[in-house]
Design an enzyme around this catalytic site. Structure first.
Site, PDB file in Angstrom:
ATOM      1  N   PRO A 287     -19.189  34.468  15.983  1.00  0.00           N
ATOM      2  CA  PRO A 287     -18.518  35.771  16.096  1.00  0.00           C
ATOM      3  C   PRO A 287     -18.393  36.191  17.565  1.00  0.00           C
ATOM      4  CG  PRO A 287     -20.366  35.883  14.558  1.00  0.00           C
ATOM      5  CD  PRO A 287     -20.435  34.545  15.234  1.00  0.00           C
ATOM      6  N   GLU A 288     -17.301  36.821  17.885  1.00  0.00           N
ATOM      7  CA  GLU A 288     -17.099  37.310  19.250  1.00  0.00           C
ATOM      8  C   GLU A 288     -17.205  38.836  19.245  1.00  0.00           C
ATOM      9  OE1 GLU A 288     -13.794  35.361  21.231  1.00  0.00           O
ATOM     10  OE2 GLU A 288     -13.924  33.687  19.837  1.00  0.00           O
TER      11      GLU A 288
ATOM     12  N   HIS B 141     -29.810  32.393   1.130  1.00  0.00           N
ATOM     13  CA  HIS B 141     -29.757  32.572   2.579  1.00  0.00           C
ATOM     14  C   HIS B 141     -29.985  34.023   3.001  1.00  0.00           C
ATOM     15  CE1 HIS B 141     -28.468  28.477   2.593  1.00  0.00           C
ATOM     16  NE2 HIS B 141     -27.348  28.747   1.944  1.00  0.00           N
TER      17      HIS B 141
ATOM     18  N   ARG C 165     -27.009  29.016   8.398  1.00  0.00           N
ATOM     19  CA  ARG C 165     -27.357  28.034   9.434  1.00  0.00           C
ATOM     20  C   ARG C 165     -28.519  28.493  10.312  1.00  0.00           C
ATOM     21  NH1 ARG C 165     -21.925  25.817  12.017  1.00  0.00           N
ATOM     22  NH2 ARG C 165     -23.415  24.407  12.968  1.00  0.00           N
TER      23      ARG C 165
ATOM     24  N   LYS D 137     -15.405  30.134  42.109  1.00  0.00           N
ATOM     25  CA  LYS D 137     -15.683  29.224  40.993  1.00  0.00           C
ATOM     26  C   LYS D 137     -14.821  27.970  41.097  1.00  0.00           C
ATOM     27  CE  LYS D 137     -17.828  31.736  37.275  1.00  0.00           C
ATOM     28  NZ  LYS D 137     -19.113  31.132  37.623  1.00  0.00           N
TER      29      LYS D 137
END
Ligand code: ZN
Length: 293
Positions: free
Chosen positions: A2-3, A104, A123, A166
Site C-alpha cells: 500500500p502507498e 489471518h 503474509r 543523486k
C-alpha cells in the site's frame, strides 16, 4: 505494498471507530508480525484511550492516553476490518483485494465505541509497535523518513535539494523514502507521467548545479500532490459504501494513466504514444516514451 493514499484512506476509515474510544479488550492470536509484538502489548493498551489517529509516511500512529504511540504498518497484505452492529467494512483503497480469511486475523481491538477492529495479514509483513511519544521522532523507523508529499514544506526547492547530487534515475529517487515519504511504484509512475518526465531521466536534472529547482521540479511536485489528492479522494468515496463486506476496492485504479497499462494508448491529449513497461530496480515502470522526456 500500500502507498500513501491507501494508508490515508485506512486512517480515515478507522478514525470514527478509534478516536476518543478506549481499548476494552485486546486479543493477540500470535506473538509476532514482521517483528515480535511488544511483550506487554495488551497490558499497555487495555483500559487506555486513543486520543488521536494520525499518519506519517505509511505508518498509522495512534496516540494513546498513557503517552505511548501505537505504530501500525500494513506491510504487503495487511488490512483492518471494522465491525460495528451489523456492518463490516474494510477501509482503504487497495489495488489488490484483501484477505478475509479468519486464519489471518492476528490482532483484535474491542473498542468502547462498540467497534471491533481486526488486523488481518496473510503474509505478516505488517507491524505493530508501542513507542513513547517523546521517542517517536528518533525511532529508527521514523528517523530517516523524508518529507510528507502533501505537507506545505514539500516543494520544488526541497525536492531539487534532495535530488541535486543523486546519481540515480528519477524513478529511483522518488521511490526513496528519504527523498519523499509514502510514494511507491504506482504513484511514482503516475506522477512522472503527469509531469511528462521520463522515469529514466537523471534525478539530478531537477536542479541547477547549485541545487536550485528547475521548472520541471515545480511540475513534478504539482503532479505528485495532484495524483495523491485525487487518489485519496477516490479512496475516501469508497468508504461511504458500507454494503460491501470484503476488500473494498478504491475507484482510483480506474484512473491510472500508465500504471499496469502496457500497450494501451497514452492518455495525454494529443500524444500518439503507447504505454511501455520497463524494469528499473527490479520493479516494473510504466511510461510513455513519446511525451515523457
Ligand atoms: Zn504520451
Amino acid at each position: 505494498m500500500p502507498e500513501l493514499p491507501e494508508v490515508e484512506t485506512v486512517r480515515r476509515g478507522l478514525q470514527p471507530a478509534m478516536e476518543g474510544a478506549r481499548f476494552d479488550k485486546v486479543e493477540l492470536n500470535r506473538p509476532d508480525l514482521r517483528r515480535p509484538l511488544p511483550k506487554d502489548f495488551v497490558k499497555r493498551l487495555e483500559g487506555r484511550t486513543v486520543t488521536g489517529l494520525g499518519r506519517r509516511a505509511k505508518y498509522l500512529l495512534a496516540d494513546i492516553s498513557s503517552g505511548d504511540v501505537l505504530m501500525m504498518h500494513l506491510g504487503m497484505s495487511g488490512s483492518f476490518r471494522v465491525s460495528k452492529d451489523d456492518s463490516v467494512k474494510t477501509p482503504g483503497a487497495y489495488y489488490h483485494e484483501r484477505s478475509a480469511a479468519r486464519a489471518h486475523d492476528h490482532v483484535v481491538f474491542h473498542m468502547s465505541s462498540g467497534a471491533t477492529i481486526t488486523f488481518n495479514d496473510p503474509r505478516r509483513f505488517g507491524l505493530m509497535l508501542l513507542v513513547p511519544r517523546a521517542e517517536l521522532a528518533d525511532h529508527p523507523l521514523m528517523r530517516e523518513v523524508g518529507p510528507e508529499p502533501l505537507g506545505n514544506a514539500f516543494d520544488a526547492a526541497m525536492l531539487a535539494r534532495a535530488c541535486a547530487h543523486k546519481k540515480t534515475s528519477l524513478k529511483a529517487a522518488l521511490s526513496d523514502q528519504k527523498v519523499v515519504a509514502g510514494l511507491g511504484n504506482i504513484y511514482v509512475c503516475e506522477a512522472l507521467h503527469r509531469a511528462r518526465l521520463s522515469p529514466k531521466r537523471s534525478a539530478a536534472t531537477l536542479a541547477t548545479r547549485t541545487g536550485k529547482p528547475l521548472p520541471r521540479a515545480e511540475q513534478l511536485v504539482a503532479a505528485i500532490k495532484d495524483v495523491l489528492n485525487e487518489a485519496i479522494k477516490a479512496g475516501g468515496s469508497s468508504l461511504r459504501d458500507h454494503r460491501r463486506t470484503d476488500g473494498e476496492l478504491g475507484d482510483f485504479q480506474h484512473n491510472f494513466r500508465v500504471y499496469d497499462r502496457e500497450g494501451k494508448p497514452c492518455p495525454t491529449p494529443g500524444c500518439r504514444g503507447t504505454v511501455r513497461r520497463i524494469v528499473q530496480g527490479g520493479r516494473s515502470t510504466f511510461f510513455c516514451p513519446v511525451c515523457q522526456r
